[in-house]
Design an enzyme around this catalytic site. Structure first.
Site, mmCIF file in Angstrom:
data_model
loop_
_atom_site.group_PDB
_atom_site.id
_atom_site.type_symbol
_atom_site.label_atom_id
_atom_site.label_comp_id
_atom_site.label_asym_id
_atom_site.label_seq_id
_atom_site.Cartn_x
_atom_site.Cartn_y
_atom_site.Cartn_z
ATOM 1 N N SER A 135 0.953 1.108 -4.002
ATOM 2 C CA SER A 135 1.514 2.381 -4.456
ATOM 3 C C SER A 135 2.798 2.141 -5.227
ATOM 4 C CB SER A 135 1.803 3.311 -3.273
ATOM 5 O OG SER A 135 2.383 4.502 -3.772
ATOM 6 N N LYS B 21 -3.628 4.043 2.639
ATOM 7 C CA LYS B 21 -3.219 4.423 1.271
ATOM 8 C C LYS B 21 -3.864 5.753 0.857
ATOM 9 C CE LYS B 21 -1.614 4.116 -2.988
ATOM 10 N NZ LYS B 21 -2.428 4.761 -3.935
ATOM 11 N N HIS C 285 -1.820 8.306 2.383
ATOM 12 C CA HIS C 285 -0.592 8.355 1.570
ATOM 13 C C HIS C 285 -0.816 9.271 0.370
ATOM 14 C CE1 HIS C 285 1.490 7.010 -2.088
ATOM 15 N NE2 HIS C 285 2.501 6.604 -1.328
ATOM 16 N N ASN C 286 -1.944 9.097 -0.297
ATOM 17 C CA ASN C 286 -2.218 9.903 -1.481
ATOM 18 C C ASN C 286 -2.470 11.367 -1.137
ATOM 19 O OD1 ASN C 286 -2.031 7.464 -2.806
ATOM 20 N ND2 ASN C 286 -3.681 7.927 -4.225
ATOM 21 N N GLU D 18 0.798 12.707 -0.744
ATOM 22 C CA GLU D 18 1.348 12.803 -2.110
ATOM 23 C C GLU D 18 0.869 14.093 -2.801
ATOM 24 O OE1 GLU D 18 0.825 9.157 -4.555
ATOM 25 O OE2 GLU D 18 -0.193 10.441 -6.001
HETATM 26 C C1 6PG Z 1 0.424 5.629 -6.108
HETATM 27 C C2 6PG Z 1 -0.386 6.747 -6.672
HETATM 28 C C3 6PG Z 1 -1.437 6.203 -7.544
HETATM 29 C C4 6PG Z 1 -2.007 7.265 -8.461
HETATM 30 C C5 6PG Z 1 -3.124 7.989 -7.834
HETATM 31 C C6 6PG Z 1 -3.099 9.461 -7.875
HETATM 32 O O1 6PG Z 1 0.568 5.641 -4.898
HETATM 33 O O2 6PG Z 1 0.897 4.807 -6.871
HETATM 34 O O3 6PG Z 1 -0.956 7.508 -5.660
HETATM 35 O O4 6PG Z 1 -2.359 5.567 -6.739
HETATM 36 O O5 6PG Z 1 -1.068 8.039 -9.010
HETATM 37 O O6 6PG Z 1 -4.204 7.470 -8.515
HETATM 38 O O7 6PG Z 1 -3.834 9.910 -8.920
HETATM 39 P P1 6PG Z 1 -4.436 11.346 -9.109
HETATM 40 O O8 6PG Z 1 -3.317 12.322 -9.020
HETATM 41 O O9 6PG Z 1 -4.963 11.254 -10.508
HETATM 42 O O10 6PG Z 1 -5.523 11.555 -8.135
#
Ligand code: 6PG
Length: 506
Positions: free
Chosen positions: A136, A208, A211-212, A215
């Site tokens: 990430s 991860k 994590h996303n 995010e």
């Molecule tokens: C990270 C991000 C990275 C990327 C994702 C999200 O942790 O560096 O999460 O993995 O930005 O691919 O992408 P999307 O918003 O396009 O789903």
């Protein structure tokens, strides 16, 4: 460099790959890179040359998988930065054709689906050692220090550990703050690395993925706060950027708040209008948020704010339909907030974001806990929070408090039950409720902020209406129910169509 002298073979020199390679080179690793796209390899060599300033090149490239294996020391350490899915298998099979051996290690650093990683480790057993490391931090993170979530074979980890510790983001041990230096050739060597072995294959990519998911929710909630400021408070993007900069000095301090301020204070180079006003409001996504939401449904662990963030992106893409609906569907008249109330509303939004953020992390960590139980992984949640303190997209001051909470109680059943977080929400929830209520009364959508509040309220409710729901299920499907006055394993059914509706134990 002569044959077989490189430490690492690297496949994929796209944005992430190129930056990881340069980061490895900064840390003294000799890398041989391969990409089917020669332009990418040339761009990599160009960049290396520029950064070396006349010194010998640190990176070399090659033209085939066979040449790659010849140039890298055996047993080989090969890192992949290729798109998730079929390309990973394609590269593995080409490497095997080129002569990869059973003790060679292949590390997948893409955003792969965790179950694919589990599957691959099994499929390649005895042919190569398939290891994964979720990365990430985007482009800058890859270049100057990402957060790394490795998982898989222990022997592979013993070989990759020093490499990952060298290139990972670092935090100051005493303060927990990131140590950042964005200078080619001058990597941060001091501090704690944001790379820790997560567990058996699949676990790193699962972590991860969550994590996303976090995010997605974090980004969506910041956008909701922006939306209220823009519409109900009529604030200009630069004014909102200033609010975010102010928030960044307190408990909301995070990379995502910081970049939101940056985006809001940038002007469009074509029209000289605020850039945010010329960006089309259709959100993209590559799938990791969706995977998190799907996993939460499969595991049976509520993560509603993460799911809402995914839905919000989907709804945003239906621009044509939304534009039609805007002409037809009625809502309340938007009441502009009077200038003298602006500070108060901004404070409410701040607290809403803070409390909702706590709930989103509570959802994410709960999900990891339940998935770990199902998969038999021993996840160290304090450590996971620690390696997210720097380098990654959700890096935030707040993660230190999460790490502390799991240090106090490694078996903590939910973050909301940690005394620190319990108190934080107790202190700030009135504003959160007010922010969600005002937005709702004004017809401004706040799906993630409000779903977090609903999660919080449902979580602290002893008697939910699931009793009526069980009654409904028993009525139409004889699905049975447990009684409050009997042990839960005893199941009952009402014979709804019989006179007097007698109850029988099943
Ligand atoms: C990270 C991000 C990275 C990327 C994702 C999200 O942790 O560096 O999460 O993995 O930005 O691919 O992408 P999307 O918003 O396009 O789903």
């Amino acid at each position: 460099m002569s044959e077989s002298q490189c430490d690492i073979g690297f496949i994929g020199a796209g944005v992430m790959g190129k930056n990881l390679i340069l980061n490895l080179a900064d840390n003294g690793y000799r890398v041989c890179a391969f990409d089917l796209d020669h332009n990418r390899l040339n761009a990599l060599l160009e960049q290396d040359k520029k950064e070396c300033g006349g010194l010998p090149a640190r990176v070399e490239t090659c033209n085939s998988y066979t040449e790659l294996l010849a140039k890298v020391k055996a047993p080989h350490l090969i890192i992949l930065s290729v798109p998730a899915g079929a390309p990973v298998d394609d590269v593995c099979s080409k490497l095997m054709d080129a002569g990869l051996k059973a003790d060679d290690i292949v590390v997948d650093t893409g955003n792969s689906l965790w179950t694919d990683s589990v599957e691959r480790a099994k499929r390649y057993e005895g042919k190569l050692i398939f290891f994964t490391t979720a990365v990430s931090g985007g482009e800058v993170g890859a270049r100057f220090g990402p957060s790394l979530m490795p998982s898989g074979d222990r022997y592979a980890w013993s070989r990759i550990e020093p490499v990952w510790h060298a290139i990972a983001a670092k935090v100051d041990k005493a303060s927990g703050q990131p140590i950042e230096r964005f200078e080619p050739g001058s990597p941060v060597r001091e501090g704690e690395p944001c790379a820790a072995y997560i567990g058996p294959i699949g676990s790193g990519h699962y972590v991860k993925m969550v994590h996303n998911g976090i995010e997605y929710a974090d980004m969506q909630m910041i956008c909701e706060a922006y939306h209220v400021m823009r519409t109900a408070l009529g604030m200009a993007p630069e004014e909102i950027a200033e609010v975010f900069r102010e928030w960044n000095r307190g408990p909301l301090n995070s990379y995502l708040i910081n970049i939101s301020a940056e985006v809001l204070s940038t002007l469009d180079s074509v029209t000289e209008q605020p850039l945010v006003d010329v960006i089309l409001d259709r959100a993209g996504q590559k799938g990791t948020g969706l995977w998190t939401a799907m996993s939460s449904l499969e595991v049976g662990c509520p993560a509603p704010s993460i799911a809402e963030a995914v839905y919000a992106r989907s709804l945003s893409t239906r621009k044509v339909l939304r534009t039609r609906a805007a002409q037809k569907l009625q809502g309340p008249e938007l009441t502009q907030v009077a200038a003298e109330q602006r500070e108060e509303v901004i404070a409410q939004l701040h607290d809403a974001l803070y409390c909702a953020k706590i709930c989103v992390y509570a959802q994410g960590f709960d999900l990891m806990k339940l998935a770990a139980r199902e998969q038999g992984w021993q996840l160290n949640f304090s450590e996971i929070a620690r390696i997210w303190r720097a380098g990654c997209i959700i890096r935030a001051v707040f993660l230190q408090s999460i790490s502390d909470a799991y240090d106090r109680d490694p078996k903590l059943s939910n973050l909301l039950l940690d005394d620190f977080f319990t108190q934080q929400i107790a202190d700030h929830q009135a504003n959160w409720r007010q922010a969600v209520a005002s937005a709702t009364l004004n017809g401004i959508p706040v799906p993630a902020l409000s779903s977090a509040l609903n999660y919080y309220d449902a979580f602290r409710t002893v008697s939910l209406p699931a009793n009526l729901l069980q009654g409904q299920r028993d009525y139409f499907g004889a699905h049975t129910f447990a009684r409050v006055d009997q042990p839960e394993q005893r199941k009952y059914h009402v014979q709804w169509s019989e006179p007097g509706r007698p109850m029988v134990e099943i």
